[in-house]
Design a protein around this motif. Structure first.
Motif, PDB file in Angstrom:
ATOM      1  N   UNK A 284     -58.492 -53.069 -76.755  1.00  0.00           N
ATOM      2  CA  UNK A 284     -57.525 -54.060 -77.206  1.00  0.00           C
ATOM      3  C   UNK A 284     -58.066 -54.673 -78.492  1.00  0.00           C
ATOM      4  N   UNK A 285     -57.181 -55.156 -79.343  1.00  0.00           N
ATOM      5  CA  UNK A 285     -57.645 -55.740 -80.594  1.00  0.00           C
ATOM      6  C   UNK A 285     -56.758 -56.904 -81.001  1.00  0.00           C
ATOM      7  N   UNK A 286     -57.291 -57.730 -81.879  1.00  0.00           N
ATOM      8  CA  UNK A 286     -56.555 -58.862 -82.436  1.00  0.00           C
ATOM      9  C   UNK A 286     -57.058 -59.101 -83.846  1.00  0.00           C
ATOM     10  N   UNK A 287     -56.150 -59.315 -84.777  1.00  0.00           N
ATOM     11  CA  UNK A 287     -56.564 -59.598 -86.152  1.00  0.00           C
ATOM     12  C   UNK A 287     -56.116 -60.987 -86.560  1.00  0.00           C
ATOM     13  N   UNK A 288     -56.826 -61.548 -87.530  1.00  0.00           N
ATOM     14  CA  UNK A 288     -56.538 -62.902 -87.998  1.00  0.00           C
ATOM     15  C   UNK A 288     -56.942 -63.008 -89.460  1.00  0.00           C
ATOM     16  N   UNK A 289     -56.232 -63.867 -90.180  1.00  0.00           N
ATOM     17  CA  UNK A 289     -56.621 -64.104 -91.568  1.00  0.00           C
ATOM     18  C   UNK A 289     -56.133 -65.466 -92.020  1.00  0.00           C
ATOM     19  N   UNK A 290     -56.971 -66.121 -92.816  1.00  0.00           N
ATOM     20  CA  UNK A 290     -56.645 -67.438 -93.383  1.00  0.00           C
ATOM     21  C   UNK A 290     -57.624 -67.712 -94.510  1.00  0.00           C
ATOM     22  N   UNK A 291     -57.129 -68.370 -95.539  1.00  0.00           N
ATOM     23  CA  UNK A 291     -58.016 -68.716 -96.642  1.00  0.00           C
ATOM     24  C   UNK A 291     -58.668 -67.497 -97.254  1.00  0.00           C
ATOM     25  N   UNK A 292     -60.005 -67.499 -97.266  1.00  0.00           N
ATOM     26  CA  UNK A 292     -60.751 -66.415 -97.890  1.00  0.00           C
ATOM     27  C   UNK A 292     -61.314 -65.417 -96.892  1.00  0.00           C
ATOM     28  N   UNK A 293     -60.924 -65.508 -95.621  1.00  0.00           N
ATOM     29  CA  UNK A 293     -61.529 -64.651 -94.603  1.00  0.00           C
ATOM     30  C   UNK A 293     -60.471 -63.922 -93.784  1.00  0.00           C
ATOM     31  N   UNK A 294     -60.809 -62.700 -93.412  1.00  0.00           N
ATOM     32  CA  UNK A 294     -59.987 -61.901 -92.504  1.00  0.00           C
ATOM     33  C   UNK A 294     -60.908 -61.348 -91.426  1.00  0.00           C
ATOM     34  N   UNK A 295     -60.355 -61.104 -90.254  1.00  0.00           N
ATOM     35  CA  UNK A 295     -61.187 -60.586 -89.176  1.00  0.00           C
ATOM     36  C   UNK A 295     -60.390 -59.784 -88.181  1.00  0.00           C
ATOM     37  N   UNK A 296     -61.110 -58.977 -87.406  1.00  0.00           N
ATOM     38  CA  UNK A 296     -60.513 -58.230 -86.304  1.00  0.00           C
ATOM     39  C   UNK A 296     -61.504 -58.231 -85.149  1.00  0.00           C
ATOM     40  N   UNK A 297     -60.986 -58.461 -83.953  1.00  0.00           N
ATOM     41  CA  UNK A 297     -61.796 -58.416 -82.733  1.00  0.00           C
ATOM     42  C   UNK A 297     -61.365 -57.220 -81.909  1.00  0.00           C
ATOM     43  N   UNK A 298     -62.326 -56.557 -81.274  1.00  0.00           N
ATOM     44  CA  UNK A 298     -62.031 -55.408 -80.438  1.00  0.00           C
ATOM     45  C   UNK A 298     -62.771 -55.566 -79.117  1.00  0.00           C
ATOM     46  N   UNK A 299     -62.064 -55.266 -78.014  1.00  0.00           N
ATOM     47  CA  UNK A 299     -62.631 -55.451 -76.677  1.00  0.00           C
ATOM     48  C   UNK A 299     -61.985 -54.444 -75.729  1.00  0.00           C
ATOM     49  N   UNK A 300     -62.539 -54.342 -74.533  1.00  0.00           N
ATOM     50  CA  UNK A 300     -61.963 -53.462 -73.510  1.00  0.00           C
ATOM     51  C   UNK A 300     -60.936 -54.186 -72.647  1.00  0.00           C
ATOM     52  N   UNK A 301     -60.743 -55.462 -72.888  1.00  0.00           N
ATOM     53  CA  UNK A 301     -59.765 -56.284 -72.178  1.00  0.00           C
ATOM     54  C   UNK A 301     -58.972 -57.068 -73.216  1.00  0.00           C
ATOM     55  N   UNK A 302     -57.830 -57.660 -72.845  1.00  0.00           N
ATOM     56  CA  UNK A 302     -57.038 -58.402 -73.829  1.00  0.00           C
ATOM     57  C   UNK A 302     -57.847 -59.469 -74.550  1.00  0.00           C
ATOM     58  N   UNK A 303     -57.629 -59.549 -75.864  1.00  0.00           N
ATOM     59  CA  UNK A 303     -58.453 -60.404 -76.716  1.00  0.00           C
ATOM     60  C   UNK A 303     -57.566 -61.064 -77.758  1.00  0.00           C
ATOM     61  N   UNK A 304     -57.946 -62.265 -78.173  1.00  0.00           N
ATOM     62  CA  UNK A 304     -57.251 -62.967 -79.243  1.00  0.00           C
ATOM     63  C   UNK A 304     -58.258 -63.552 -80.216  1.00  0.00           C
ATOM     64  N   UNK A 305     -57.948 -63.473 -81.494  1.00  0.00           N
ATOM     65  CA  UNK A 305     -58.819 -63.979 -82.553  1.00  0.00           C
ATOM     66  C   UNK A 305     -58.006 -64.884 -83.459  1.00  0.00           C
ATOM     67  N   UNK A 306     -58.588 -66.015 -83.856  1.00  0.00           N
ATOM     68  CA  UNK A 306     -57.916 -66.886 -84.815  1.00  0.00           C
ATOM     69  C   UNK A 306     -58.943 -67.500 -85.748  1.00  0.00           C
ATOM     70  N   UNK A 307     -58.560 -67.635 -87.018  1.00  0.00           N
ATOM     71  CA  UNK A 307     -59.411 -68.263 -88.022  1.00  0.00           C
ATOM     72  C   UNK A 307     -58.578 -69.301 -88.754  1.00  0.00           C
TER      73      UNK A 307
END
Length: 235
Positions: A102-125
């Motif tokens: 499972x994955x989740x991506x996030x972006x704000x300002x000068x940063x972007x990110x992605x999280x990856x896991x074997x279970x549901x996941x959420x990422x926020x910046x």
């Protein structure tokens, strides 16, 4: 067609990859699929285009590396939990009902990110500003990460979700219509100066007879991954 060097996600680990929001070369933009390219072209502001492109390029490279796949072979779609339509909502794999990751991506300002896991996941910046200093930004990031993990997004009023304060260990306290707090793991992250970020993982489906929780969270620099995918310039 790009195939990054393979990456391995150990059992019991969640990986978060960070990169800069910056202009990307025409060669890197070819990694985006037609839907992503259309969405990118529709953004009127350069900063928004930089964030969108950097986040989606990073996501494709990270997923391809963990799946041992070519970026062109990844069929990624967002699906709305409420209406079932594609194009918005929780991101996932278009053709897989039971994905390995499972994955989740996030972006704000000068940063972007992605999280990856074997279970549901959420990422926020979130960007820290005078209007949103550290405590407020961190509280919002924790809540939004959880709403992204469940797929509810902004269909749920954030005030319905009670989490611990910014000076306490991150945890869900109560959410009447949400998951059991014992099945939620929250973590504060380090996205870079001027930003705060949080991760939420839904652990009810962790396959482990001993339930060795919490899951280990690791953070990584995604810029070398992007640089390695940069097509060679033609002199």
């Amino acid at each position: 067609m790009t195939s990054p060097e393979p990456l391995h996600l150990p059992e019991g680990e969640v990986a978060v990859w960070w990169a800069h929001a910056r202009p990307r070369s025409a060669g890197l933009l070819t990694l985006l699929d037609p839907i992503e390219s259309t969405r990118l072209a529709a953004l009127p502001r350069a900063g928004d285009r930089d964030r969108f492109a950097s986040a989606h390029i990073l996501t494709r490279l990270v997923l391809a590396a963990y799946l041992y796949a070519y970026t062109d072979d990844l069929l990624l779609r967002a699906t709305c939990r409420t209406c079932g339509a594609e194009g918005h909502g929780k991101p996932g794999f278009h053709t897989l009902d039971d994905p390995l990751y499972h994955y989740s991506l996030a972006y704000a300002g000068a940063r972007v990110g992605v999280a990856i896991a074997r279970v549901p996941v959420g990422l926020d910046v979130v960007v820290m500003t005078d209007d949103r200093p550290h405590p407020a930004a961190l509280g919002w990031a924790r809540t939004e990460a959880l709403l992204k993990a469940t797929g509810h997004g902004l269909t749920v009023p954030p005030d319905d979700v009670r989490i611990t304060g910014p000076e306490e260990e991150p945890a869900l306290l109560d959410w009447a219509d949400g998951p059991d707090p014992k099945d939620v793991q929250l973590a504060d992250l380090a996205p870079g100066a001027g930003h705060v970020a949080a991760l939420a993982v839904l652990t009810a489906d962790v396959i482990d007879p001993e339930r060795n929780l919490p899951l280990r969270v690791t953070e990584h620099d995604g810029e070398p991954l992007i640089a390695a995918a940069e097509p060679p310039s033609i002199a």
